[in-house]
Design an enzyme around this catalytic site. Structure first.
Site, mmCIF file in Angstrom:
data_model
loop_
_atom_site.group_PDB
_atom_site.id
_atom_site.type_symbol
_atom_site.label_atom_id
_atom_site.label_comp_id
_atom_site.label_asym_id
_atom_site.label_seq_id
_atom_site.Cartn_x
_atom_site.Cartn_y
_atom_site.Cartn_z
ATOM 1 C CE LYS A 577 -1.858 -1.564 3.900
ATOM 2 N NZ LYS A 577 -3.300 -1.371 3.904
ATOM 3 N NE ARG A 578 1.423 6.596 -2.400
ATOM 4 C CZ ARG A 578 1.368 7.609 -3.237
ATOM 5 N NH1 ARG A 578 0.805 7.443 -4.410
ATOM 6 N NH2 ARG A 578 1.886 8.775 -2.939
ATOM 7 C CE LYS A 689 -7.425 -3.815 -4.497
ATOM 8 N NZ LYS A 689 -6.345 -2.826 -4.731
HETATM 9 C C1 LIG Z 1 -5.824 -1.864 -3.880
HETATM 10 C C2 LIG Z 1 -4.647 -1.056 -4.186
HETATM 11 C C3 LIG Z 1 -4.251 -0.038 -3.309
HETATM 12 C C4 LIG Z 1 -4.981 0.260 -2.025
HETATM 13 O O1 LIG Z 1 -4.419 -0.481 -0.966
HETATM 14 P P1 LIG Z 1 -4.778 -0.186 0.564
HETATM 15 O O2 LIG Z 1 -4.152 -1.344 1.262
HETATM 16 O O3 LIG Z 1 -6.264 -0.201 0.668
HETATM 17 O O4 LIG Z 1 -4.167 1.113 0.907
HETATM 18 C C5 LIG Z 1 -3.136 0.699 -3.627
HETATM 19 N N1 LIG Z 1 -2.430 0.455 -4.745
HETATM 20 C C6 LIG Z 1 -2.775 -0.524 -5.612
HETATM 21 C C7 LIG Z 1 -1.943 -0.756 -6.831
HETATM 22 C C8 LIG Z 1 -3.891 -1.302 -5.366
HETATM 23 O O5 LIG Z 1 -4.252 -2.252 -6.248
#
Ligand SMILES: *Cc1c(COP(=O)(O)O)cnc(C)c1O
Length: 843
Positions: A577-578, A689
């Protein structure tokens, strides 16, 4: 390589010579869904679109040819969909978002059209491998992370649920930077994604709108004697639309994503040419085109403010002008029917200038009266809030705003005056409340509060998870909730099972089709059917086998990108994630260092082996986040090369996390890290996911984790940490991180190892700022949650040792993940906010 002439003449089962217009019906080559028709179509495009002789054909040419052939197959569906909603005057959802993180399109379009096998066969006939061809497609990085990906998932669900819709956004010439790692630090490289062309989009230069900027306003009397206002801009540019088809799964519906690209206005440039000022003309063009040049990182501290405002206004006005122009064309609908025919959703405050812009268009351009214009505006817009973090709530300094959008500032003052009159009527003698609710902020210089504008201008306001929506009502929008409780609701985020299960986890897709039968892909709660297989040892073995294969696939990718070798029998413990302090990647590092410390100080210690995987980008100006990346890579380099510990643990930082490599990551995880400080993550979608793909979650009661735990059952979720209430209580008392260090010798040792230079060749300056921050002024309470986290991780390891227990928990997580389909979320938006029903499309 097979020469094209041979390909064209290869036996096709029906026609020996399928060559474009000459042989075989053209319709077949353009639209046929069989392997033969696709092969003919690819051959055709290799000649007529790619124009390369056989001797120089490479995989990327086949990619392009196949992409064009697939686009052809969407084209009739696309036009039929649009024609149908125009003819039937159906209500349309417009999703306004500054970001659409679509990911690679080819695989998804093949899946949704139901022609994956045909395409594989067609390519095999041409001597090509579909997987290699799919890998040629790059990532259109038109988003930062979760918010942009959510928009993309919603487009997929809208099309699959046959809801007429248009996504509106910006066609950034340079998307999110490409992340490289050099000496352990993040390095940003320009993402020149359009350099190889984009086969999915169709530019429509005739569909363009003028965009005014700067200047002043003046009053005039119109022909009927009414006093009106005219905006005399300082600059004018235009937006040109690029349309991309969004094909629904298993249906004919094919919706549109319209992205706007900025251009100079010809007449301006021509004037300059004619007066001989060639360079001014070129300048004009260069300046105009910078508007859609780059995507702004979303957690960048204050940068290029003025250009970002222009970007937002640019795509909003183009989109609204487009909507009004379609509206007035179709069946000569009156403007009063606007809210009956359009639902416009504001994805966060980035498009919230739309509230003032629609008022301007209705009043100044279409001569409506204030009251009618306002009524139509509020009934048309909905607003989704995505964050409670104060630094992320957009405000524009009044001076910048007024210079850029003088007419909008006047309108906002007028909206504010009428709004505050309503507040005073409801809450007499409460000027403090009036000050808090005003659209104009007074703190630190006057500013326009965009979240307030969006809230006042929308009939529906929602958060993105149950907890977040509650916090919205009790904190940042509390006053607004007290005024209009009926406007507030919740729609918990979701993710599309097409991309994040079927496409990225073909092994699991096959097992699901076999065990619970097809149907789950458009009705994800049917995954519940898996519950009856948990006690079947043979099924559990197959479940593990699928996960194991996904881990091998990821391990191969990790090896090729980082050189690090991972053992797919180890637990894969993943946080992607970021990079942000509130998401607490550093908390995961503290656990890693604690294990390292235990292994180094107890030579006989045996622990269940784990691979710790991180991925994510840090905003280029967010120095602490970049230092956290360095912390991960430094710990990784030490751990991975130390034979005392690398038998039990490895640490990987996967560079350039994006949708394309996310396809490899989520399906390969055993453990999903969702460890943000309670109250800070609005929802999260990564957490969903992982769950859908059978990972177990270790997490706080934050965002959608709360609902994930509810659905999975508390016994199938590793909970730790303070609750949101407790976080607030600790802060109210005065958080003293040092007290946690004093009470916990292992924590003290971990911090000492990090700050002392153990992972940085003795250099104690590199990671000390991170440690200092944790000890002295950490708003995210990392040390307060440390012990609870590390102890819960010990339980994770114990459970992992029992394959059968873990597999049961894993199956149950997938089985109970149905709620987190974006189809469910989009149904809620359609039913509760947009009033948009399904419209099936006949060809
Ligand atoms: C789903 C997704 C995110 C979001 O991730 P979080 O864990 O909800 O912050 C960020 N980047 C990509 C490429 C994603 O597919």
């Amino acid at each position: 390589m097979t020469p094209v002439t041979d390909l064209v003449n290869a036996p096709s089962g029906q026609s020996a010579q399928v060559n474009g217009a000459q042989a075989g019906p053209t319709g077949q080559t353009r639209t046929g869904m069989t392997a033969d028709a696709l092969r003919a179509a690819v051959s055709d495009h290799l000649v007529y679109s790619i124009a390369r002789p056989p001797a120089v054909l490479r995989a990327e040419h086949y990619y392009r040819a196949l992409a064009l052939a697939v686009r052809d197959r969407m084209q009739k569906r696309w036009m039929a969909t649009t024609q149908d909603w125009l003819d039937l005057s159906a209500k349309v959802t417009c999703y306004l978002s500054a970001e659409f993180l679509m990911g690679p399109q080819l695989g998804n379009n093949l899946l949704n059209l139901g022609i994956e096998d045909a395409a594989r066969q067609a390519l095999a006939d041409l001597g090509q491998d579909l997987d290699e061809i799919l890998d040629c497609e790059g990532e259109p990085g038109l988003g930062n992370g979760g918010l942009g990906r959510l928009a993309a998932c919603y487009l997929d669900s809208l099309a699959t649920l046959e809801r007429p819709s248009i996504g509106y956004g910006i066609r950034y010439e340079f998307g999110i930077f490409k992340q490289e790692i050099a000496e352990g630090w993040q390095v940003e490289k320009t993402d020149n994604w359009l350099v190889h062309g984009n086969p999915w989009e169709i530019d429509k230069p005739d569909a363009s709108y003028l965009v005014n900027w700067g200047g002043h306003t003046e009053q005039y009397t119109d022909v009927t004697g009414k006093l009106r206002v005219r905006w005399v801009p300082q600059r004018v540019l235009k937006g040109v639309s690029y349309d991309t088809p969004v094909q629904g799964y298993g249906v004919n519906t094919c919706n549109t994503l319209t992205l706007w690209s900025a251009r100079a206005v010809e007449s301006f440039a021509l004037d300059a040419f004619n007066t001989g000022d060639f360079y001014k003309a070129v300048d004009e063009e260069v300046v105009s085109e910078t508007v859609s040049k780059v995507l702004y990182p979303n957690d960048e501290p204050e940068a290029g403010k003025r250009l970002r405002l222009l970007q937002q206004y640019f795509f909003v006005t183009c989109s609204l002008q487009d909507i009004l122009s379609i509206h007035l064309q179709r069946a000569q609908l009156p403007l009063s029917a606007l809210p009956d025919k359009w639902a416009i959703q504001l994805n966060d405050t980035h498009p919230s200038i739309a509230v003032a812009e629609l008022m301007r268009l209705l009043i100044d351009e279409h001569q409506l009266g204030w009251d009618e214009a306002w009524d139509l505006t509020v009934r048309t817009f909905g607003y989704t809030n995505h964050t409670l973090l104060p630094e992320a709530l957009e405000t524009w300094p009044l001076r910048i705003f007024g210079e850029a959008l003088p007419r909008h500032l006047e309108l906002i003052y007028e909206i504010n005056e009428r709004f505050l009159t309503e507040v005073r009527a409801r809450f007499p003698d409460d000027e403090e409340r009036v000050g808090r609710m005003s659209l104009i902020g007074e703190e630190g210089g006057k500013s326009v509060r965009m979240a307030h504008l969006a809230t006042v201008g929308s009939h529906a306001v929602n958060g993105v998870a149950a907890l977040h929506s509650e916090l919205l009502k009790s904190s940042v929008l509390k006053d607004f909730y007290e005024l209009w409780p009926e406007r507030f609701g919740n729609v918990t985020n979701g993710v599309t099972p097409r991309r994040f299960l079927a496409l990225s986890n073909p092994g699991l897709r096959g097992l699901l089709d076999e065990s619970i039968g097809p149907g789950w892909l458009t009705d994800l709660v049917r995954l519940r059917g898996l519950e009856s297989f948990v006690d079947d040892p043979a099924f559990r073995a197959r479940w593990r086998e699928v996960k194991r294969a996904n881990k091998s696939r990821l391990a191969e990718y990790v090896h090729s990108t980082t050189g690090i070798e991972l053992d797919p029998t180890w637990m894969f413990d993943v946080q992607v994630k970021r990079i942000h302090e509130y998401k607490r990647q550093h908390l995961m590092v503290l656990h890693i260092v604690a294990l390292y410390h235990r292994l180094k100080t107890n030579p006989g210690l045996v622990i269940p082996p784990r691979a710790f995987l991180f991925g994510g980008k840090a905003a280029p100006g967010y120095t602490m986040a970049k230092r956290i990346i360095k912390m991960i890579t430094a710990v990784g380099a030490t751990v991975n090369n130390d034979p005392d510990v690398n038998r039990y643990m490895k640490v990987v930082f996967l560079p350039n996390f994006n949708v394309k490599n996310a396809h490899l990551v989520y399906p390969a995880a055993n453990l999903s890290e969702q460890i943000s400080t309670a109250g800070k993550e609005a929802s999260g979608t990564g957490n969903m996911k992982f769950m859908i793909n059978g990972a177990l979650t270790i997490g706080t009661l934050d965002g959608a984790n709360v609902e994930i735990r509810q659905e999975a059952g508390a016994e199938n979720f590793f909970l730790f940490g303070l609750t949101e209430d407790q976080v607030e209580a600790v802060k109210a008392e005065g958080y003293r991180p040092q007290s946690f260090v004093e009470r916990d010798p292992e924590l003290a040792a971990v911090l000492e190892l990090l700050a002392g230079g153990t992972f940085t060749h003795g250099d104690s300056e590199v990671l000390r700022p991170v440690v200092d921050n944790l000890i002295h002024h950490d708003p995210f309470l990392v040390l307060a949650d440390y012990r609870s986290y590390v102890d819960r991780q010990a339980e994770v390891s114990r459970v992992w040792l029992d394959d059968d227990v873990w597999s049961r928990m894993s199956i149950r997580n997938t089985a109970r993940s149905g709620k987190f389909s974006s189809d469910r979320a989009i149904r809620e938006y359609c039913d509760e906010i947009w009033g948009v029903g399904p419209m099936s499309v006949d060809l």
